[in-house]
Design an enzyme around this catalytic site. Sequence first.
Site, mmCIF file in Angstrom:
data_model
loop_
_atom_site.group_PDB
_atom_site.id
_atom_site.type_symbol
_atom_site.label_atom_id
_atom_site.label_comp_id
_atom_site.label_asym_id
_atom_site.label_seq_id
_atom_site.Cartn_x
_atom_site.Cartn_y
_atom_site.Cartn_z
ATOM 1 N N ASP A 87 -0.232 4.994 1.021
ATOM 2 C CA ASP A 87 -0.447 5.891 2.166
ATOM 3 C C ASP A 87 -0.334 5.135 3.481
ATOM 4 O O ASP A 87 -0.986 4.116 3.661
ATOM 5 C CB ASP A 87 -1.827 6.555 2.079
ATOM 6 N N ASP A 145 0.853 -1.170 0.000
ATOM 7 C CA ASP A 145 0.000 0.000 0.000
ATOM 8 C C ASP A 145 0.899 1.232 0.000
ATOM 9 O O ASP A 145 2.081 1.147 0.327
ATOM 10 C CB ASP A 145 -0.890 -0.030 1.249
#
Length: 262
Positions: free
Chosen positions: A18, A16
């Site tokens: 963020d 991922d």
Amino acid sequence: MHPMAERKPIESWLTDMDGVLIHEGVPIPGADAFIKRLRESGKPFLVLTNNSIYTARDLQARLTRMGLEVPVENIWTSALATAKFLDDQRPGGTAYVIGEAGLTTALHDIGYVLTDHDPDYVVLGETRTYSFEAMTKAVRLINGGARFIGTNPDETGPSTEGPLPATGAVAALITKATGRNPYFAGKPNPLMMRTGLNAIGAHSETSAMIGDRMDTDVLAGLEAGMETFLVLTGLTSRKDIDQHPFRPSNVVDSIADLVDRV
């Protein structure tokens, strides 16, 4: 009882963005070393985001400004996953889109026609300015038979000023008005992981997912059959883990702890 088969070595990585690589526009310490090690290793990898606002090229430029060199083909967004899904389901279809360039470009690129005249789908993504007029149009089109698709179910997204309502929150409004639930292509739908793995020629049993959220990243990785790593640099703390009925395979403080695993 057969002993549990040992997991195979990790040949490919999905991470991922963020909360794992960056936080509020700043790289998390270790992110640059992790990406550099991945690129040197030659292992297939993807940087994922459930946010559908930006194109992969926009994101590449943003990451480059922060000193993270990620090739555009190694970026996978919920907008790209949504486009892949629609292209498989109904090639050359039509859609009424509420969203930004990330989503409209992905749909243009698969040959979709964007229209508000009797579309096959209403496709909802993130946007910085949700217009009441657009939502009203979406409600009427769904009531008229258009199928309801959402890029991702996140109720809120991060911003420097604090949380913003995201796709899941606006989808709830449209659901209330139509009685129709959307099909979400993004995490935690394992579809986003599986289409991403296919895009890089990787296999779930030799892949790992790194994320900062239990309800999206870890759940999506788990359901796609991958090893999961939860980092504590984002939205989840150690004490939050036990509130869920599932666990990550591994918990680490940050991405810096994973550089030597590549």
